[in-house]
Design an enzyme around this catalytic site. Structure first.
Site, short mmCIF file in Angstrom:
data_model
loop_
_atom_site.label_atom_id
_atom_site.label_comp_id
_atom_site.label_asym_id
_atom_site.label_seq_id
_atom_site.Cartn_x
_atom_site.Cartn_y
_atom_site.Cartn_z
CG ASP A 1 -24.44 -15.09 -17.56
OD1 ASP A 1 -23.53 -15.55 -17.47
OD2 ASP A 1 -23.86 -13.71 -17.00
CG HIS B 1 -28.16 -18.52 -7.92
ND1 HIS B 1 -27.75 -17.01 -7.80
CD2 HIS B 1 -28.22 -18.91 -6.70
CE1 HIS B 1 -27.49 -16.75 -6.52
NE2 HIS B 1 -27.98 -17.99 -6.05
CB CYS C 1 -41.81 -31.71 -17.23
SG CYS C 1 -43.58 -32.02 -16.91
CB CYS D 1 -46.22 -35.52 -19.62
SG CYS D 1 -46.00 -34.08 -18.30
CB SER E 1 -20.20 -11.44 -5.94
OG SER E 1 -21.09 -11.66 -5.00
CB SER E 2 -22.51 -6.86 -3.69
OG SER E 2 -22.18 -5.75 -4.55
CG ASN F 1 -18.06 -5.92 -5.84
OD1 ASN F 1 -18.60 -6.19 -6.91
ND2 ASN F 1 -18.86 -5.13 -4.85
CD GLU G 1 -21.95 -0.73 -5.15
OE1 GLU G 1 -22.37 -1.69 -4.52
OE2 GLU G 1 -22.84 -0.05 -5.90
ZN LIG Z 1 -43.65 -33.72 -18.37
#
Ligand SMILES: [Zn+2]
Length: 262
Positions: free
Chosen positions: A107, A122, A130, A157, A195-196, A220, A222
């Protein structure tokens, strides 16, 4: 240990650390209104099979299905603002304690809160690639508008543009993962926030740090499988607890300051 004692202990560990890192997950951004989109409990997967909408195979087969699914989420991500948990980590970096944030989040809120060194395991939504010619383009307002309008963005492209987030079935970015693992081996303190630790291989990072003798703090909502490895375990909302830890670190720092020991 009471919450207050835990906060004091965490502050003490931070104040005495030489190379502290943080590992953040979805809980870090909950207070910013962003759902935990990888968690089966988020509600996001009740109507969709993740493999059919948010996997690399589904994307290559039918990018429209992916963009239809991602549109409301993209809206939430683009309008979200950093919360006190993000600011607390940015402050710890400015104070010289925190060297690197390793995050599972896509984010951009750590950077927007002012954090400078952030490893995004991530990926992120600032750029798109592309799928045909691998050209990388910035996700600027015009590209955001195409996505919000319900259209599929294309490269010059003619190939489809895919946001630089890691979909199900994709490898983590190898350079970022290697940097994160090297930070985990090198640090003497790791703070796990929100983070879990359920999503591997990202979740292996904190375990690698303690295996290499780092001290550990986890905040956390939990219990997690990491709790028994941590020196301090705090259950609660990171947006409430992290600012209290920073406050306690400031107190320790100020109490040490004398004209002879600036
Ligand atoms: Zn491309």
């Amino acid at each position: 240990m009471s919450l207050e004692e835990g906060i004091e202990r965490a502050a003490d560990l931070i104040h005495r650390s030489h190379h502290m890192i943080a590992f953040t997950g979805a809980g870090e951004s909950t207070a910013s209104g962003i759902p935990d989109f990888r968690s089966p409990r988020s509600g996001l997967w009740e109507r969709h099979n993740p493999m059919l909408v948010a996997s690399i195979w589904a994307f290559r087969l039918n990018p429209m299905t992916f963009y239809n699914w991602v549109r409301p989420l993209a809206d939430t991500l683009l309008s979200a603002k950093p919360n006190p948990a993000h600011s607390a980590l940015a402050t710890l970096e400015q104070m010289g304690y925190l060297k690197t944030i390793i995050t599972q989040n896509i984010d951009n809120l750590h950077q927007r809160a002012g954090s400078l060194r952030v490893l995004e395991l991530h990926g992120h939504m600032r750029e798109a690639t592309c799928v045909r010619c691998y050209n990388v383009v910035p996700v600027d307002p015009s590209l955001e508008q195409i996505i919000r309008d319900g259209k599929v963005p294309y490269c010059k492209c003619g190939g489809v543009l895919k946001p630089n987030v890691i979909l199900f079935g994709e490898q983590l970015p190898i350079r970022t993962l290697n940097q994160a693992m090297s930070e985990a081996r090198r640090c003497d303190l790791i703070l796990v926030a929100g983070s879990s630790l359920e999503v591997t291989p990202a979740a292996d990072i904190p375990f690698l740090a303690v295996k290499n003798h780092a001290r550990a703090i986890i905040v956390n909502l939990e219990p997690t499988s990491f709790d028994s490895h941590a020196d301090v375990v705090l259950y609660g909302n990171v947006a409430e607890i992290l600012p209290q830890i920073v406050e306690a670190v400031s107190v320790l720092r100020n109490s040490e300051w004398t004209p002879e020991n600036p």
